[in-house]
Design a protein around this motif. Structure first.
Motif, short mmCIF file in Angstrom:
data_model
loop_
_atom_site.label_atom_id
_atom_site.label_comp_id
_atom_site.label_asym_id
_atom_site.label_seq_id
_atom_site.Cartn_x
_atom_site.Cartn_y
_atom_site.Cartn_z
N ASN A 77 0.82 -1.22 0.00
CA ASN A 77 0.00 0.00 0.00
C ASN A 77 0.85 1.26 0.00
O ASN A 77 0.40 2.33 -0.40
N GLU A 78 2.07 1.12 0.49
CA GLU A 78 2.97 2.28 0.54
C GLU A 78 3.64 2.51 -0.81
O GLU A 78 3.81 3.62 -1.26
N GLN A 79 4.07 1.42 -1.41
CA GLN A 79 4.76 1.53 -2.69
C GLN A 79 4.69 0.20 -3.44
O GLN A 79 4.43 -0.83 -2.81
N ASP A 80 4.92 0.25 -4.73
CA ASP A 80 4.91 -0.99 -5.51
C ASP A 80 6.04 -1.90 -5.02
O ASP A 80 7.16 -1.43 -4.80
N VAL A 81 5.73 -3.17 -4.88
CA VAL A 81 6.78 -4.12 -4.49
C VAL A 81 7.13 -5.07 -5.65
O VAL A 81 8.06 -5.86 -5.54
N TYR A 82 6.37 -5.01 -6.71
CA TYR A 82 6.69 -5.76 -7.93
C TYR A 82 6.73 -4.77 -9.08
O TYR A 82 6.05 -3.73 -9.05
N ASN A 124 10.31 -5.71 -7.61
CA ASN A 124 11.30 -4.65 -7.85
C ASN A 124 12.28 -4.64 -6.68
O ASN A 124 12.22 -5.51 -5.80
N HIS A 125 13.16 -3.67 -6.65
CA HIS A 125 14.17 -3.64 -5.58
C HIS A 125 13.53 -3.45 -4.21
O HIS A 125 14.04 -3.94 -3.21
N THR A 126 12.41 -2.75 -4.19
CA THR A 126 11.73 -2.56 -2.90
C THR A 126 11.25 -3.90 -2.36
O THR A 126 11.48 -4.24 -1.19
N GLU A 154 12.78 2.60 -7.72
CA GLU A 154 13.83 3.02 -6.79
C GLU A 154 14.81 1.87 -6.64
O GLU A 154 14.47 0.82 -6.09
N ALA A 155 16.02 2.08 -7.15
CA ALA A 155 17.02 1.00 -7.11
C ALA A 155 17.74 1.01 -5.76
O ALA A 155 18.02 2.07 -5.20
N LYS A 189 19.42 -7.05 -6.65
CA LYS A 189 20.34 -6.71 -5.55
C LYS A 189 20.33 -7.73 -4.42
O LYS A 189 20.98 -7.54 -3.39
N ILE A 190 19.56 -8.77 -4.53
CA ILE A 190 19.47 -9.73 -3.43
C ILE A 190 20.82 -10.34 -3.09
O ILE A 190 21.22 -10.36 -1.92
N PRO A 191 21.58 -10.84 -4.06
CA PRO A 191 22.87 -11.45 -3.69
C PRO A 191 23.79 -10.44 -3.00
O PRO A 191 24.46 -10.77 -2.01
N ASP A 192 23.81 -9.21 -3.51
CA ASP A 192 24.69 -8.18 -2.92
C ASP A 192 24.29 -7.90 -1.47
O ASP A 192 25.14 -7.70 -0.60
#
Lengths: 496, 474
Positions: free
Chosen positions: A201-206, A214-216, A269-270, A327-330
């Protein structure tokens, strides 16, 4: 048609349209189609063994023809464009056009998953439980913690954007499996779905135009896993804080519809790690060994390893495309002294032993959750019990060679272990050049057995160097597919 | 090798047509035989071998019948009986063996050995051609074909080999004798082929994707409106698929100097079921009329009560069974047979319906539509449940899916296109079309239509080769 000109015209046009795409096609084939992310089919061999028609010629020819017709990419683009722009319809059954600029991948019953109508049977759930329990207990015996991470499909998190029904967030396949495992096994399970639903609800997560988060969303998953693993008592490390920076993304669903530029570029947002401590390790003996084991087990997914001297404990993450990037592995690499990632759904004990992690994280996205029921994906039997050990006794490797000149080299190796060597067990001498295992092996002849305490002299025939001024060889025994073992002897060579 | 496949369109068709035009006229039929056998060989070496044996046996039996044709004794009958029975046996073996084995196994409860015979594509069509050939020899309608090449070409002629139209040996031989390749035939054929290809890939295949989705669901998992959409979509799909294929076959025949018989004549304008079968798959209907119905009528001529009605029912039972080795096809055939018999009965009693045309039309289309649901269903149970949903007799389960899930812009447009293509514009607006035919615009309009349809069809065929591997498994 009445006039002869019209008759000639349509006949010529008709046959030209049929002949030209083949006449000017690539007669060799095998090129890469970046558009489709695959190799195009090669023109098949017609004759084999001098006078026999090649088996599979018909299928091979059809495959070559389909892949190499000139104009096929343009045809696909045109069709995609017309479907999309003229009819507001998806050009591909792989993609569903949702409401409000949301697009969904449809394969693997993804939409039914989002609708909550695709669930597993009790037999499948039991099979998953058995496999998961087997993995957990096997790793526990080795002193390794294990956690199963389940990632929801986009359709499960955003069902309200699917067209054709009044769908709402509700229990789906991922909830069924995680609840079943929590109630019937001792396997620690992390279901990311509730956290993503809370955050959406705050921001897109896909991504709207991609199959993935997405990165979020990825950061939420990372944070959830670290926090839950702390809660399970497996690790004592906190999620790192991160910054974000504006970026854009071209979603994969566009290319799936046959036209990479069909959907708009999507801003997001990356994740940025401001002071990363981890770094990629691309060239180490351990990495080489793991790569060979991965290849030996026919695992085709990516593998990479991070090192982070400022952290403790090591992790092995086995996952799919949801963990491959974003960015998951990082992020995980910042929490572990060593973080290995393999894109696979197969749990292989040999690889785990080679990596020797403190914790194994198996990640599975919702539409592939059924693969957890596959017993072939759980390879826990130790590959070898034998004690393998070796010493390089002597060798006559020249320390200086003439460029382009061939040399024969004898290498005497002593079996200092408790297990006899033979080709039946695929025990061989591995030759490394310039630190890399290019797959060069010297086999024991058929029927030869090197018992513990015995020596054997391997012969490296026709060793030659064509390039460079220096090189070095290393000799080490290997049990193919499982491990290198024994002393590793290095010889530096000057090339004249 | 289907006509809309890449291998056929881009390789076989040009090679075959160019070859036929380039070879010496006296070698053309041999070239066409080779081309036809190569066309069939694409299904496999064993099917080809079986097909050749089948053709040679029929050739031999034709000669045998010819030798005995003046013999009034038992020999002539036995030869004919042998010829017909062996063809029927061939058809039963290669098309219906698993069906009968399953029935036998379910009756006896025994585990019967599984006999795996090669799949012979088009077997129903070429066996029917052979039966009509043998039958026509017996009744002296034609002379047996002594020229083996002519016979082989009749049986194997690739445009009609896999899906008809079912041709009669007499008609084909006459055309073979007068076979001419010229620009007229070539352009006519190209035009007709393109129309057929467009019907197949622009309408039938597009609707097929939607229909497959609906029929892949459990029968009661589609809501009422979706079930009707599926039924209507399938009615259109099967018509444009089959008539498109026939157009391509006729077009190919024309390119090669043959006029194959028409198979469809606006079937969705029929006002009763008998009328429908005079317009739908005409060569099959006429085959059953000539080789089953009339002989039955003759044989049972002394029976006064319900003769025609029962014969009609038998013919439709066989028609259904001919379409596939499944109970749903038999039920579909009987469904049509019941209404055809009823119509025959009313005709015999000289009962004339007073219902307005529109009512008769709607009732006929409803019967046809119900039949198509049974035909498309994977089994009778499924079909009945699906029909139950359509007519509100079965309550569908709640899946949350609405009509919009399937009826997107493209499907709606394709359905509209299909409906428009079913309308007999020429009949409804004869003046306009006559004027157009006489005007200078006739050729340009036809050319533009040709180019658009060819362009779109090739685009559809080529785009089907797109195979994105962005995610295979991951």
């Amino acid at each position: 048609m009445r006039s002869s000109i019209s008759k000639i015209f349509i006949s010529i046009v008709f046959f030209a349209i049929l002949i030209i795409p083949v006449a000017v096609s690539d007669k060799v084939g095998g090129a890469v189609s970046p558009f489709e992310n695959r190799y195009l089919a090669k023109f098949p061999s017609v004759i084999v063994n001098k006078n026999q028609i090649a088996p599979g010629l018909k299928e091979g020819f059809e495959a070559w023809l389909k892949d190499n017709l000139v104009g096929r990419v343009e045809a696909q683009k045109a069709k995609a464009y017309i479907d999309f722009k003229l009819f507001a319809s998806s050009p591909s059954p792989l993609v569903h056009i949702g409401e409000g600029g949301w697009w969904f991948f449809t394969n693997d019953r993804n939409l039914e998953i989002g609708q909550g109508t695709h669930l597993l049977s009790n037999e499948e759930l039991e099979a998953i439980s058995e496999n998961q329990e087997a993995i957990r207990s096997s790793l526990k015996e080795q002193g390794i913690d294990y956690v199963l991470v389940l990632v929801p499909s986009k359709a499960s998190v955003y069902p309200e954007y699917m067209k054709g029904g009044n769908y709402q967030v509700g229990p789906t396949l991922i909830d069924q499996v995680s609840t079943y495992l929590q109630e019937n096994t001792t396997v620690p399970v992390i279901n990311i779905k509730p956290n993503l639903i809370d955050a959406k609800n705050e921001q897109d997560v896909y991504f709207r135009t991609d199959t993935h988060w997405n990165h979020t969303g990825a950061y939420i998953a990372y944070k959830t896993i670290i926090e839950k693993s702390n809660y399970f008592g497996m690790i004592k490390t906190q999620p790192i804080s991160h910054a974000t920076e504006p970026a854009t993304h071209n979603g994969d669903l566009s290319a799936m519809m046959g036209y990479p530029g069909l959907l708009p570029t999507e801003p997001f947002e990356a994740t940025a790690i401001q002071t990363p401590h981890a770094f990629l390790v691309s060239d180490s003996e351990k990495v080489s060994r793991v790569k060979r084991l991965i290849a030996d087990h026919d695992i085709v997914g990516e593998y990479f390893s991070y090192s982070n001297p400022s952290a403790e404990k090591s992790a092995l993450i086995l996952g799919d495309s949801f963990f491959l990037t974003w960015k998951i592995p990082d992020l995980f690499a910042e929490n572990f002294a060593e973080m290995n990632f393999i894109r696979t759904d197969i749990v292989v004990n040999d690889i785990i032993q080679a990596i020797n992690p403190d914790i194994v994280i198996l990640e599975r996205t919702e539409r592939y959750i059924y693969t957890l029921a596959n017993p072939a994906n759980v390879r826990l039997e130790p590959a070898h019990q034998e004690d393998l050990s070796a010493d390089v006794v002597s060798h006559n490797t020249p320390t200086a060679v003439e460029r382009g000149e061939s040399y024969n080299v004898n290498i005497m190796v002593k079996n200092t272990g408790d297990w006899a060597w033979s080709e039946d067990d695929q025990i061989r001498l591995c030759i490394f050049q310039d630190g890399k295992d290019f797959g060069y092996r010297i086999n024991l002849p058929e029927g030869v057995k090197v018992d513990p305490g015995q020596d054997y002299t391997f012969v490296l025939y026709n060793f030659r160097v064509d390039d460079g001024d220096t090189t070095y060889l290393e000799y080490q025994m290997i049990k193919e597919g499982y491990q290198y073992f024994g002393e590793k002897e290095r010889v530096d060579i000057v090339v004249k | 090798m289907v006509f809309s496949s890449q291998i056929f369109l881009f390789v076989f068709l040009p090679l075959c047509i160019f070859g036929a035009y380039l070879v010496r006229p006296d070698f053309r039929k041999y070239f066409l035989i080779l081309a036809s056998l190569a066309f069939f060989a694409w299904t496999g070496k064993r099917p080809l071998a079986l097909f050749v044996i089948f053709a040679l046996v029929n050739y031999g039996m034709g000669l045998l019948q010819g030798r005995l044709r003046d013999n009034e004794g038992l020999g002539k009958k036995i030869a004919n009986w042998l010829a017909i029975v062996s063809n029927v046996a061939f058809l039963l073996a290669f098309r219906y063996l698993p069906f009968f084995t399953n029935i036998l196994a379910s009756i006896t409860g025994a585990e019967l050995p599984k006999i795996e015979l090669p799949v012979l594509l088009g077997v129903s069509f070429f066996v029917f051609s052979a039966i009509s050939y043998q039958y026509d020899i017996y009744y002296n309608k034609i002379a047996p074909q002594k020229n083996i090449a002519d016979f082989l070409l009749y049986i194997s002629f690739f445009p009609k080999l896999l899906q008809g139209p079912i041709t009669r040996a007499g008609e084909f031989s006459a055309q073979l004798a007068n076979n001419k390749l010229n620009l007229d035939n070539l352009s006519r054929g190209v035009y007709r082929f393109t129309m057929g290809l467009a019907k197949k890939v622009i309408i039938a295949d597009q609707l097929g994707a939607m229909v497959d989705q609906i029929f892949a669901n459990p029968a009661n998992a589609n809501g009422v409106s979706i079930a009707w959409l599926g039924a209507f979509g399938y009615a259109m799909q099967i018509f444009f698929d089959f008539s498109g294929y026939t157009d391509m076959a006729i077009g190919l025949g024309q390119m090669l100097g043959f006029d194959l018989p028409e198979n469809f004549n606006l079937p969705y304008l029929s006002l009763n079921i008998s009328d429908f079968w005079r317009r739908w798959h005409i060569t099959l209907s006429s085959w059953f009329r000539d080789y089953v119905f009339y002989p039955l009528e003759f044989k049972r001529r002394k029976q006064k009560v319900f003769r025609t009605e029962s014969n009609t029912l038998i013919v439709f039972f066989l028609t259904g069974f001919w379409h596939g080795a499944g109970w749903q096809f038999i039920v579909w055939g009987i469904w049509h047979g019941v209404f055809s018999s009823l119509e025959a009965f009313l005709r015999a009693k000289k009962v004339k319906t007073k219902a307005p045309k529109i009512v008769r039309y709607l009732v006929t289309m409803l019967i046809v539509l119900v039949g198509w649901v049974l035909f498309r269903s994977p089994g009778i149970k499924y079909g009945l449940q699906y029909l139950g949903v359509m007519f509100g007799l079965v309550k569908p389960i709640e899946t949350g899916l609405t009509l919009g899930w399937h009826l997107n812009g493209k499907v709606a447009f394709t359905l509209l296109l299909a409906v428009l293509a079913c309308i007999p514009w020429k009949q409804w607006m004869p003046n306009l079309f006559e004027k157009l035919a006489d005007s200078k615009l006739n050729d340009p309009i036809r050319l533009v239509a040709f180019l658009i349809l060819l362009g779109f069809s090739i685009m559809m065929v080529m785009s089907s080769t797109y195979n994105s591997f962005i995610y295979f498994k991951f």
